[in-house]
Each structure stands twice: as structure tokens, then as C-alpha cells.
Scaffold this motif. Structure first.
Motif, PDB file in Angstrom:
ATOM      1  N   SER A  85      45.707  38.168  42.506  1.00 38.64           N
ATOM      2  CA  SER A  85      45.956  37.538  43.802  1.00 38.64           C
ATOM      3  C   SER A  85      45.392  36.121  43.841  1.00 38.64           C
ATOM      4  O   SER A  85      44.334  35.831  43.274  1.00 38.64           O
ATOM      5  CB  SER A  85      45.334  38.373  44.920  1.00 38.64           C
ATOM      6  N   LYS A  86      46.110  35.250  44.546  1.00 41.29           N
ATOM      7  CA  LYS A  86      45.669  33.861  44.731  1.00 41.29           C
ATOM      8  C   LYS A  86      45.322  33.589  46.189  1.00 41.29           C
ATOM      9  O   LYS A  86      44.983  32.459  46.550  1.00 41.29           O
ATOM     10  CB  LYS A  86      46.778  32.900  44.293  1.00 41.29           C
ATOM     11  N   ASP A 129      50.228  39.256  42.071  1.00 41.20           N
ATOM     12  CA  ASP A 129      49.732  38.231  42.986  1.00 41.20           C
ATOM     13  C   ASP A 129      49.918  38.607  44.451  1.00 41.20           C
ATOM     14  O   ASP A 129      50.100  37.741  45.300  1.00 41.20           O
ATOM     15  CB  ASP A 129      50.427  36.889  42.689  1.00 41.20           C
TER      16      ASP A 129
END
Length: 505
Positions: A85-86, A129
Motif C-alpha cells: 500500500s502507498k 497497493d
């Protein structure tokens, strides 16, 4: 005779134990997508414009984009799974959750709901993500009816905080877990957590009075009744209990809190074989009846793991098996008499070889720490393959010797412990580091053996990311098809906790 309590025992806090475990290894786990060979689905990619939008509905400090800030949200507690994940979002209200999910659904941005991140099957962390939706700031207690025991709170409330709150009002939470200092009630409900006292208070399908949840399209489903009985149509709250955030995101919970017991005692006993563990359980049910609140079993390797790896004190000597019996009642004299008769009888019969009994809070906590820390102590050995299954009691321990024989020297330890009262055994296999050969020897072998016994491959931890492709060992094809239909109905774009619970094939 029962040993007297001669050891000087410190009241070790669970937080200290968990810190030891957390610091045992600073090596980042392999990415889940690579480790388990998973392909990313056709979801949208997060753009700068998406981040800007989220900052219009959340304050900037609740939109995390820095890699160092996000890293803890990408890794599960046992360091088995790691996402990519961002972006982490921290809503403070149901309205904010609704806005976030509506937007994500329109943009086809995948979302991973996350509570205290204490899960053991990879359900609480992203795979790729996905946007992490953290509920740590939705932690308000809304109301408590002290007469009925109905507590209403937001899903990010920590279980131990809730228990402390209601205890001041002579009530207790019906759920007790080793991770209670970190886990969230919303995560407990979403995974249908079991815990140490399910024997006494039943599972969450009975204790949860109502829920509020948000669907993938942002629709808020209000089933937040506090009634014990409401027989109007479908029991929709049950769709969200145990669905692990794949059908909707739980934002509020109404739960029944039973009266706090006035007298609690704890016994910790040495037993010479598993057959005697089962005989002791049958006797405890008959002799202790309504005051029996917990009956836990641990084999020698389970207790040795906590003693050796975490330096916890064992109040009695080494035995092949250990049993922990808790009684909770309203009359101290009456309860003490029942417990005394039970002990005298089973010491004389030989079912109890040795043990200690206490009603002092500090000593009880020390014994509970010994039991509750088993789950994390194995991490000191290296990597732990964890299995959470339920089988008929006659076969409760049979898988452990089978696995020991199958794995031989490839495993550091193979041990079993758990909740005899509900047929749930936790089987742990420790190895120096993750080993694909050992994994192949364990899976699907252990699930095949569980299926032969008409058991369940997940008793209380859920299916998460680790078990969807094994769910057919416990669920009929028609049941799996209905699960897929429900998922399609409630989350047609599949944005809620993808790669979890529902099998792809």
C-alpha cells in the motif's frame, strides 16, 4: 497434594511480552504477492488527484503517504504477510468512511479495512497497493445501558479499553483474547473472534446485538439495535459478523456485556496424557457446571516455548499436558466449595497429577500470561506456521503427533494448545525461517486430515488471505457459490478486501 505457590511471580504485562515478540526479528517479510504467487486484479491505480480528494474530506495528518509511516500497516503481526500500500486513510466518523468508499467504488480503487492488525491469516493487511482504511481513530464509546448491559461503540475501540470501561460499572466484555490490548472490537466482530471464554459466553453471533456497516458503494446499513430479540426479517447483522470486511465495513457495534463475576478462581494443573485431559473436562462440566468459564489445554512444548523464549515462570513442574480451569460465579463460598470438591475428587482419581489454585488477581494474571503468550513465543524460534482448526473432541489432539512424525527434524517444535470447551485447537509448527518444502508438507495435508474428521479449517481466526483456496475442505460447493453471489451483490466491483475469504476458483 497440590503444590503451594512458592515462586515469587511478577505480574508480567501482556504489552511487555508482545514487545519482546515484535522485536524478535527486524527482517521484513517477503511481499505476499511474490511469496504466494498472486496476480493483481484490474483495479485502478492511485493518482495524485485521488490523494488530493481524500485530503478534502480528511485532515492532512490523517492521509498517510510517507513510506515509513505506512510500513507498519503493510505487515501483519506475525510477519507472514506484507503488502504494498502507498496510502493509509484514518477516518473519524461513519460519514467519512461512506465518502471514502463511495469514491473508491467509482474509481475502482481497492480497499483493505484494518483494525488493530492482530490477525493471523493475513486478512488485515494489503496484498498489493490497496488503500488501507484504518479505524484507529474511530474509538468512541457511544452509550452503555447498565441495566441491560448493552454497549454501543465505534469499531476502533480497543477490546481491553472497553473491558476496563464496563468493569467500572460491574459488567465485562463477553470476549477475551490474548491480543486484547491491541485488537479492535470492529475487527473482532468482522472475524467472529472466539477467545478464551467462549465456553461461558458463546460466540459473537450471540453477543452482538447490532452493527452499523458501510457497503462498498458508501451506503450505510443501520442495524444498530440494542434489543436482545428482534425477529423482523433477515438477520442482516450476521452478514457482517465473520465476513472479514469483504461484504461491508463495520463502523459501530452494539454488544451485550454480562455481569462481572464476584468470585473468580483459576487452577493450573499437570496431566499425564491427553485422554486424561478429556476425562478431566467431562468431570469439570459435571462438577463445576454453571461456574465453569474456561477450560484450556496446552501440551508440554507449548508451555516450554513461553518459558524458554519469553522467560515466563511456570508455577508447577514439567508435565506432558497442562490444563487451565477458570471458575466465575456470584458466591465465593459456594464456588470455593464446588471447586474444592472437584479438586479433591480428581487428585484422588489421578486425573490431576499436580497443580496450583489461586484467586489472587496478580497470580491469576501470571498464569493467563503463560497461556496467552504461547501464540507469540514461537516467533522467537524463527518462522511459525499457524493452524487454527476445530475437530471433534475425541480427535482434538490427534493431528499434533501426526505432524511431528511427518516433519521430523525439519521442525524446531510442533505443538498444540487451545480451547477444549469449543473443540478449537491451535497447532503451531516452528522452523528457523520460512521453508517452502515444509509448507508443501503441511498444506494441504493438514486440511485434508481436518476434512476427514468433518472439522473446520478455521475455528476462530478467519479465512483471510491464507485460506480461501482451502475453504472447500470445510464448505460445500453450494455454500461457496452462495458466498460468491453475496459478494457480487454487495460489492460488485470487488473493492472490499480483495484476495480474501472468497476463493477465486
Amino acid at each position: 497434594m497440590l503444590n503451594s505457590w512458592t515462586l515469587l511471580i511478577s505480574n508480567l504485562k501482556n504489552t511487555k511480552v508482545f514487545n519482546q515478540i515484535r522485536c524478535a526479528s527486524q527482517v521484513l517479510p517477503q511481499l505476499s504477492s511474490e511469496k504466494y504467487n498472486v496476480r493483481r486484479k484490474q483495479f485502478g491505480n492511485i493518482q495524485a488527484s485521488d490523494v488530493d480528494y481524500f485530503k478534502t474530506i480528511l485532515s492532512e495528518d490523517r492521509v498517510l503517504t510517507d513510506e515509513n509511516d505506512i510500513l507498519p500497516f503493510n505487515i501483519d503481526w506475525i510477519k507472514n504477510c506484507r503488502g504494498q500500500s502507498k496510502l493509509v486513510l484514518k477516518p473519524k466518523s461513519t460519514e467519512e468512511v461512506s465518502h471514502i468508499l463511495r469514491y473508491c467504488n467509482e474509481k475502482r480503487l481497492a480497499v483493505c479495512p484494518q483494525g488493530g492488525n492482530t490477525g493471523l491469516v493475513g486478512g488485515s493487511v494489503p496484498v498489493f497497493d490497496e488503500i488501507v482504511l484504518s479505524f484507529m481513530l474511530m474509538n468512541k464509546i457511544i452509550s452503555l445501558d447498565e441495566l441491560s448491559g448493552a454497549l454501543v461503540c465505534e469499531s476502533g475501540c480497543v477490546l481491553e479499553n472497553l473491558d476496563n470501561y464496563v468493569r467500572k460499572r460491574n459488567l465485562i466484555m463477553p470476549l477475551d483474547l490474548g491480543a486484547k490490548g491491541s485488537c479492535h472490537i470492529g475487527g473482532n466482530v468482522s472475524t467472529n473472534a472466539g477467545g478464551l471464554r467462549l465456553l461461558r459466553y458463546g460466540n459473537l453471533h450471540g453477543s452482538v446485538l447490532g452493527v452499523e456497516a458501510v457497503k462498498a458503494d458508501g451506503t450505510v446499513i443501520d442495524c444498530l439495535k440494542t434489543l436482545k430479540k428482534d425477529n423482523t426479517g433477515y438477520h442482516l447483522k450476521h452478514l457482517f459478523i465473520g465476513s472479514e470486511g469483504t461484504l461491508g465495513v463495520v463502523t459501530k457495534v452494539a454488544i451485550h456485556c454480562p455481569a462481572m463475576p464476584k468470585a473468580v478462581s483459576l487452577g493450573f494443573f499437570g496431566v499425564k496424557n491427553f485422554e486424561n485431559v478429556l476425562r478431566l473436562y467431562a468431570s469439570a462440566k459435571s462438577s463445576l457446571g454453571e461456574i465453569l468459564s474456561a477450560f484450556e489445554m496446552a501440551d508440554n512444548d507449548s508451555i516450554s516455548s513461553t518459558v524458554e523464549n519469553l522467560k515466563l515462570p511456570n508455577p508447577i513442574s514439567d508435565y506432558p499436558f497442562y490444563v487451565l480451569v477458570e471458575t466465575s460465579g456470584s458466591d465465593e463460598t459456594h464456588d470455593a466449595e464446588k471447586l474444592s470438591r472437584f479438586l479433591d475428587k480428581e487428585m484422588e482419581s489421578g486425573l490431576i497429577v499436580d497443580g496450583t489454585v489461586t484467586s489472587e488477581p496478580g497470580k491469576m494474571q501470571t498464569i493467563w500470561n503463560l497461556r496467552e503468550s504461547i501464540a507469540g513465543a514461537g516467533l522467537i524460534d524463527g518462522y511459525v506456521f499457524k493452524y487454527d482448526v476445530s475437530v471433534p473432541l475425541a480427535n482434538y489432539y490427534s493431528l499434533v503427533p501426526l505432524l511431528r512424525q511427518k516433519l521430523g527434524s525439519k521442525a524446531v517444535r510442533v505443538y498444540g494448545y487451545g480451547h477444549v470447551g469449543d473443540g478449537n485447537i491451535h497447532i503451531n509448527v516452528t522452523v528457523p525461517k520460512y521453508d517452502q518444502e515444509v509448507c508443501s508438507m503441511l498444506e494441504p495435508y493438514i486440511f485434508e486430515e481436518v476434512a476427514k474428521l468433518n472439522g473446520s479449517i478455521s475455528a476462530e481466526h478467519g479465512v483471510g488471505f491464507r485460506k480461501p483456496h482451502y475453504i472447500h475442505y470445510s464448505k460445500d460447493v453450494t455454500a461457496i457459490h452462495l458466498m460468491k453471489q453475496l459478494k457480487q451483490l454487495m460489492d460488485p466491483n470487488g473493492i472490499l478486501n480483495p484476495y480474501k475469504v472468497v476463493p477465486e476458483v
